[in-house]
Design a protein around this motif. Sequence first.
Motif, short mmCIF file in Angstrom:
data_model
loop_
_atom_site.label_atom_id
_atom_site.label_comp_id
_atom_site.label_asym_id
_atom_site.label_seq_id
_atom_site.Cartn_x
_atom_site.Cartn_y
_atom_site.Cartn_z
N GLU A 1 0.83 -1.21 0.00
CA GLU A 1 0.00 0.00 0.00
C GLU A 1 0.86 1.26 0.00
N TRP A 2 2.10 1.12 0.41
CA TRP A 2 3.03 2.25 0.43
C TRP A 2 4.39 1.72 -0.07
N PRO A 3 4.52 1.49 -1.39
CA PRO A 3 5.70 0.81 -1.91
C PRO A 3 6.97 1.64 -1.80
N VAL A 4 8.05 0.98 -1.35
CA VAL A 4 9.35 1.63 -1.23
C VAL A 4 10.40 0.68 -1.84
N PRO A 5 10.77 0.86 -3.11
CA PRO A 5 11.81 0.02 -3.71
C PRO A 5 13.17 0.25 -3.06
N LEU A 6 13.93 -0.84 -2.90
CA LEU A 6 15.25 -0.79 -2.26
C LEU A 6 16.22 -1.65 -3.06
N LEU A 7 17.44 -1.17 -3.24
CA LEU A 7 18.47 -1.91 -3.97
C LEU A 7 19.35 -2.68 -3.00
N GLY A 8 19.59 -3.95 -3.32
CA GLY A 8 20.49 -4.76 -2.50
C GLY A 8 21.47 -5.52 -3.37
N ARG A 9 22.45 -6.16 -2.73
CA ARG A 9 23.47 -6.94 -3.45
C ARG A 9 23.48 -8.36 -2.90
N PHE A 10 23.84 -9.31 -3.77
CA PHE A 10 24.03 -10.69 -3.31
C PHE A 10 25.44 -11.14 -3.68
N ASP A 11 25.84 -12.27 -3.14
CA ASP A 11 27.20 -12.79 -3.34
C ASP A 11 27.43 -13.04 -4.83
N PRO A 12 28.44 -12.38 -5.44
CA PRO A 12 28.69 -12.57 -6.88
C PRO A 12 29.07 -14.00 -7.24
N ALA A 13 29.42 -14.83 -6.26
CA ALA A 13 29.75 -16.23 -6.55
C ALA A 13 28.54 -16.97 -7.12
N PHE A 14 27.34 -16.48 -6.81
CA PHE A 14 26.14 -17.13 -7.34
C PHE A 14 26.00 -16.93 -8.84
N LEU A 15 26.74 -16.00 -9.41
CA LEU A 15 26.62 -15.74 -10.84
C LEU A 15 27.13 -16.90 -11.69
N ASP A 16 27.73 -17.91 -11.05
CA ASP A 16 28.11 -19.11 -11.80
C ASP A 16 26.88 -19.91 -12.22
N VAL A 17 25.77 -19.68 -11.54
CA VAL A 17 24.51 -20.33 -11.89
C VAL A 17 23.95 -19.62 -13.13
N PRO A 18 23.31 -20.32 -14.05
CA PRO A 18 22.75 -19.65 -15.23
C PRO A 18 21.89 -18.45 -14.84
N PRO A 19 22.00 -17.36 -15.58
CA PRO A 19 21.29 -16.13 -15.20
C PRO A 19 19.78 -16.30 -15.14
N GLU A 20 19.23 -17.14 -16.02
CA GLU A 20 17.78 -17.35 -15.99
C GLU A 20 17.33 -17.97 -14.69
N VAL A 21 18.18 -18.83 -14.11
CA VAL A 21 17.86 -19.45 -12.82
C VAL A 21 17.83 -18.40 -11.72
N ILE A 22 18.82 -17.51 -11.73
CA ILE A 22 18.87 -16.45 -10.72
C ILE A 22 17.65 -15.55 -10.85
N GLN A 23 17.34 -15.16 -12.10
CA GLN A 23 16.21 -14.26 -12.30
C GLN A 23 14.90 -14.91 -11.86
N LEU A 24 14.72 -16.17 -12.22
CA LEU A 24 13.48 -16.84 -11.86
C LEU A 24 13.39 -17.07 -10.35
N THR A 25 14.52 -17.41 -9.72
CA THR A 25 14.53 -17.58 -8.27
C THR A 25 14.14 -16.29 -7.58
N ALA A 26 14.73 -15.18 -8.03
CA ALA A 26 14.42 -13.88 -7.43
C ALA A 26 12.98 -13.48 -7.69
N ARG A 27 12.51 -13.75 -8.89
CA ARG A 27 11.17 -13.31 -9.27
C ARG A 27 10.08 -14.14 -8.61
N VAL A 28 10.17 -15.48 -8.77
CA VAL A 28 9.08 -16.35 -8.32
C VAL A 28 9.04 -16.45 -6.80
N ASN A 29 10.19 -16.66 -6.20
CA ASN A 29 10.21 -16.90 -4.76
C ASN A 29 10.16 -15.62 -3.93
N GLN A 30 10.79 -14.55 -4.44
CA GLN A 30 10.92 -13.36 -3.60
C GLN A 30 10.29 -12.10 -4.17
#
Length: 735
Positions: free
Chosen positions: A253-282
């Motif tokens: 009802e009062w949206p406040v977007p915030l930028l965060g960072r995650f461990d760059p070691a996860f970038l070894d995982v295919p990018p589509e997996v990261i995007q879908l994990t972030a999108r669907v789960n969180q």
Amino acid sequence: MTDFLLELRSEEIPARMQAKAREDLRWAFETEIRTEGALFQGKVRTYATPRRLVLIAEGLAEKTESDTKEFKGPKVDAPEAAIEGFLKKVGLSRGELFEKPDGKGVLTYYAQTTTPGRSTVDVLAAIIPRILRAFPWPKSMRWGAESRSTESLRWVRPLHGIVALFGEQVVPVSVAGVESGAATLGHRFHHPGAITIGSASDYVEKLRACHVIVDQDERAALIRDRAAALAAGAGLQLVEDEGLVAENAGLTEWPVPLLGRFDPAFLDVPPEVIQLTARVNQKYFVCRDGEGRLADAFVCTANIAASDGGAKIVDGNRKVLAARLSDARFFYETDLKVPLEQQAEKLGKIVFHEKLGTVADKVERVAQLARWLVEEGVILPGTEYRVEHAPHVQGSSGGRSDPILRTGEDLRSLAEQAYRAATLAKADLVTGMVGEFPELQGLMGGYYAATQGEPAAVAEAVRDHYKPVGQGDEVPTAPVTVAVSLADKLDSITQFFAADLRPSGSKDPFALRRSALGVIALILDNGLRFPLGQVASREVLDFFADRLKVQQREAGVRHDLIDAVFALGGEDDLVRLLARVRALQSFVGTEDGANLLAGYKRAANILKKEGILDRAPANAGAQDGDAPGDPGLLHAQEHAPAERHAPLSYTPEKDEAALIAALDSAEPAAAAAVAREDFEGAMAALATLRAPIDAFFDNVTVNDPDPAKRAARLALLARVRAAVHTVADFGRIEG
């Protein structure tokens, strides 16, 4: 005129249900208010937040209009019992009736009643409970003590409050123990106390002052713009996702977007997996760096303006995302340890369909068909080859039997790559990653194939063989990918049709219409010269014809012209068919084309009246209800091309002779042009018939008393029809 406000406040409404709920509320209100005779001149606006569904109707009249009705009674001289019964029905005395002749001139009693206008407040008080009790939530629930009764209110989540204001007046309503009033609540954390609403005019701004942005479009714009700005401020680019914007707007009802960072070691995982994990789960957005690669950054949307600027919120979300990404990496690394070929062995235990066997059965069919498509030269048009075998496909007539020497590119290697890719294409269905994220099927198989050393063409085909999956989706062009994608879709269509599991009405449980559109896109975009009749039954070809009309509608291609070409029979090469259709569409739009069409239809109608069927080509011209004609005339028509130079038993009239000469020239010219696929040339040849046909009908009597003349002239019209049918069945063309 007065405005009306209705707020229905409840526990959290799922984001996915909010848009339809707003439309359902608007429709229900407008339907009910008009049914009750209330008038309103303004527009109806609806809003939704996680905790409230809102309607504001502008310009309602204070009262409904009075309603006067006239009732016809019995005749004046009718029995007394009939008159008394009528008086009881209308609730009047005899003195209140009036007499007048009815439609037949018979003097009759009539009654007139007037229902005074009702207060709009009373109307609203009556319709609000009806709207709530009939509201079509996809899922709803009962709660509290009243839930023991099946008559209790069902709502998406427990209903806590109703604000119903007509102007400044509260509309009295009580639903499931919830009484209407003028008070609501603000933001759950920023302003949890009660807020008194004065009227519809101050509702939106009062809520905004209490940290609730009522307008979902405003919340979406805030999320979209602020998230993009945060990414840009970090030197990144937000990956746009309108679905995610809408979902986050429905969660806050009062949206406040915030930028965060995650461990760059996860970038070894295919990018589509990261995007879908972030999108669907969180429900997080992801970002790209300046080179277009996925960055170690995310944007989450809080529902609160935190005093620390959101630092703790970001840290908490980072930890949750890290746990999710750790799971994804575990699936990815575990899957990589098992070769795709070994994974594919598990497909024999998965039923594709009870009538069509296992997924392994489908894989083998697709692999055989993919290899055959390459060997037949379908995937690389113009390549010479030798046919060595052809798979059995439902409705197939097999491949060509004449051996042709293969030269140029080695099709054997390409064919084996297509076979290999098809055998691996479905293997990722049994992997852990696709089990977690079914949306990644195909894509993950492509990653696994590439990492496990499969050729690039094979890995690409595994990755993209589902494409295109919808309107506007990318259409593969790589030969191996095209072969596997085409084979996969053709197998589904032909097999389900053979099992009598075809689409019906709006039902298409196996998405065969979508598969057919995919086949059409693959063939047309790649210019594949593929006679579909080699693998498809007549029924399947008709199905493709219907889908082709849908696919070509947006390109401005007329459906009747597609029918006109399909009706000739034997035309199952979609590239050639559409070339013919486009030439036909250009032609019938000209004056020559329109006049030739009119002349053709006149000739066809005469022939039909005489019972002279069109016998060549097959399927052309014959319509339901055609009757067999004179055998001699049929013989003359069927053999007209071969005997057109035979001398007539009489001297033809000038315009008859002119049409004969025009046909002698146009028939072979049109046929030759069609043979070399010069359809514009074929139309130009037919155009020369326009003037001779017009003159023939103006000046020559077809049904001449002389039987020889009549037979010859009917045969001449049959030649006209046959000549036109070298291009299309003009009888199917509208106009």
